[in-house]
Scaffold this motif. Structure first.
Motif, short mmCIF file in Angstrom:
data_model
loop_
_atom_site.label_atom_id
_atom_site.label_comp_id
_atom_site.label_asym_id
_atom_site.label_seq_id
_atom_site.Cartn_x
_atom_site.Cartn_y
_atom_site.Cartn_z
N THR A 69 0.29 3.81 7.26
CA THR A 69 0.72 3.82 5.86
C THR A 69 -0.48 3.82 4.92
OG1 THR A 69 2.75 2.66 6.47
CG2 THR A 69 2.08 2.56 4.14
N PHE A 70 -1.50 3.06 5.26
CA PHE A 70 -2.73 3.06 4.46
C PHE A 70 -3.32 4.45 4.37
CE2 PHE A 70 -7.44 2.77 4.65
CZ PHE A 70 -7.66 2.38 3.34
N TRP A 71 -3.43 5.14 5.52
CA TRP A 71 -3.99 6.48 5.52
C TRP A 71 -3.14 7.44 4.69
CZ3 TRP A 71 -5.01 6.46 11.46
CH2 TRP A 71 -6.23 5.83 11.72
N LEU A 72 -1.82 7.34 4.82
CA LEU A 72 -0.95 8.21 4.04
C LEU A 72 -1.09 7.95 2.54
CD1 LEU A 72 2.24 8.14 6.27
CD2 LEU A 72 0.74 10.11 5.87
N CYS A 73 -1.14 6.68 2.17
CA CYS A 73 -1.31 6.34 0.75
C CYS A 73 -2.65 6.85 0.23
CB CYS A 73 -1.21 4.83 0.54
SG CYS A 73 0.47 4.19 0.67
N GLU A 74 -3.70 6.71 1.01
CA GLU A 74 -5.01 7.20 0.60
C GLU A 74 -5.01 8.72 0.47
OE1 GLU A 74 -8.18 5.50 -0.09
OE2 GLU A 74 -6.54 4.12 -0.55
N ALA A 75 -4.35 9.40 1.39
CA ALA A 75 -4.28 10.86 1.33
C ALA A 75 -3.55 11.33 0.07
CB ALA A 75 -3.59 11.40 2.57
N MET A 76 -2.62 10.51 -0.41
CA MET A 76 -1.86 10.86 -1.61
C MET A 76 -2.43 10.23 -2.88
SD MET A 76 2.05 10.82 -0.21
CE MET A 76 2.02 9.14 0.36
N SER A 77 -3.60 9.59 -2.76
CA SER A 77 -4.29 8.94 -3.88
C SER A 77 -3.41 7.92 -4.60
CB SER A 77 -4.80 9.99 -4.88
OG SER A 77 -5.70 10.86 -4.25
N VAL A 78 -2.73 7.10 -3.83
CA VAL A 78 -1.88 6.03 -4.38
C VAL A 78 -2.78 4.89 -4.86
CG1 VAL A 78 -0.08 4.36 -3.78
CG2 VAL A 78 0.03 6.68 -2.87
N GLU A 79 -2.39 4.24 -5.94
CA GLU A 79 -3.15 3.11 -6.49
C GLU A 79 -3.33 2.02 -5.43
OE1 GLU A 79 -4.52 2.67 -9.54
OE2 GLU A 79 -3.98 4.74 -10.01
N PRO A 80 -4.49 1.35 -5.40
CA PRO A 80 -4.77 0.35 -4.38
C PRO A 80 -3.75 -0.79 -4.27
CG PRO A 80 -6.78 0.93 -5.50
CD PRO A 80 -5.67 1.61 -6.24
N LEU A 81 -3.29 -1.34 -5.38
CA LEU A 81 -2.31 -2.43 -5.29
C LEU A 81 -0.98 -1.95 -4.74
CD1 LEU A 81 -2.96 -4.55 -8.51
CD2 LEU A 81 -3.47 -5.15 -6.14
N PHE A 82 -0.57 -0.75 -5.12
CA PHE A 82 0.67 -0.19 -4.58
C PHE A 82 0.49 0.11 -3.10
CE2 PHE A 82 3.95 3.07 -3.94
CZ PHE A 82 5.05 2.37 -4.42
N THR A 83 -0.70 0.59 -2.72
CA THR A 83 -1.00 0.83 -1.31
C THR A 83 -0.87 -0.46 -0.51
OG1 THR A 83 -2.46 2.69 -1.77
CG2 THR A 83 -2.80 1.56 0.32
N ALA A 84 -1.44 -1.54 -1.02
CA ALA A 84 -1.37 -2.83 -0.32
C ALA A 84 0.09 -3.28 -0.15
CB ALA A 84 -2.16 -3.89 -1.08
N ALA A 85 0.90 -3.10 -1.18
CA ALA A 85 2.32 -3.46 -1.08
C ALA A 85 3.02 -2.59 -0.04
CB ALA A 85 3.00 -3.31 -2.44
N LEU A 88 -5.06 -4.45 7.97
CA LEU A 88 -4.47 -5.02 9.19
C LEU A 88 -3.90 -6.40 8.93
CD1 LEU A 88 -7.04 -3.86 11.87
CD2 LEU A 88 -4.63 -3.22 11.74
N PHE A 89 -4.61 -7.19 8.12
CA PHE A 89 -4.12 -8.54 7.80
C PHE A 89 -2.80 -8.48 7.04
CE2 PHE A 89 -3.82 -12.09 4.79
CZ PHE A 89 -3.77 -13.15 5.69
N ILE A 90 -2.73 -7.63 6.02
CA ILE A 90 -1.51 -7.53 5.22
C ILE A 90 -0.35 -7.01 6.07
CG2 ILE A 90 -0.43 -6.29 3.28
CD1 ILE A 90 -3.25 -6.38 1.93
N ALA A 91 -0.61 -5.98 6.87
CA ALA A 91 0.44 -5.43 7.73
C ALA A 91 0.90 -6.45 8.76
CB ALA A 91 -0.06 -4.17 8.43
N SER A 92 -0.04 -7.15 9.37
CA SER A 92 0.30 -8.16 10.37
C SER A 92 1.04 -9.33 9.75
CB SER A 92 -0.96 -8.66 11.08
OG SER A 92 -1.57 -7.60 11.76
#
Length: 108
Positions: free
Chosen positions: A60-76, A18-22
């Motif tokens: 977006t976080f949930w979608l990235c997690e569902a697709m097993s995206v790397e954490p740093l790429f997810t944060a970006a 939420l912090f990064i998105a905000s």
């Protein structure tokens, strides 16, 4: 419980997303004020931007997690989605509509 269940993430993880998105949403709003797109700063408009950004970031976080995206790429991705705000939600809505239309055609 499955690993990708939204209930399995701790509060700190949601806080950071939420912090990064905000943060992305705030950057977008401030840049619009500086460019003159928004006539003057409005606290209520900024709060609305932060809520929309937070929502798009969590999706977006949930979608990235569902697709097993790397954490740093997810944060970006979460930050970019927060910056895009409502445009992210609209984009995801269009994808969902297309998928539902394909499913509906199978039943016709």
């Amino acid at each position: 419980m499955p690993m990708n269940d939204p209930n399995n993430y701790n509060v700190l993880t949601y806080f950071w997303m939420l912090f990064i998105a905000s943060w992305g949403g705030a950057v977008n709003y401030i840049s619009r004020v500086k460019r003159g797109v928004v006539s003057k700063f409005s606290f209520l408009e900024l709060m609305g931007e932060l809520v929309i950004s937070g929502f798009s970031g969590v999706l977006t976080f949930w979608l990235c997690e569902a697709m097993s995206v790397e954490p740093l790429f997810t944060a970006a991705c979460v930050g970019i989605a927060g910056h895009a705000g409502g445009r992210t939600v609209y984009f995801l809505e269009q994808i969902m509509i297309k998928r539902l239309e394909k499913i509906a055609k199978k039943f016709d």
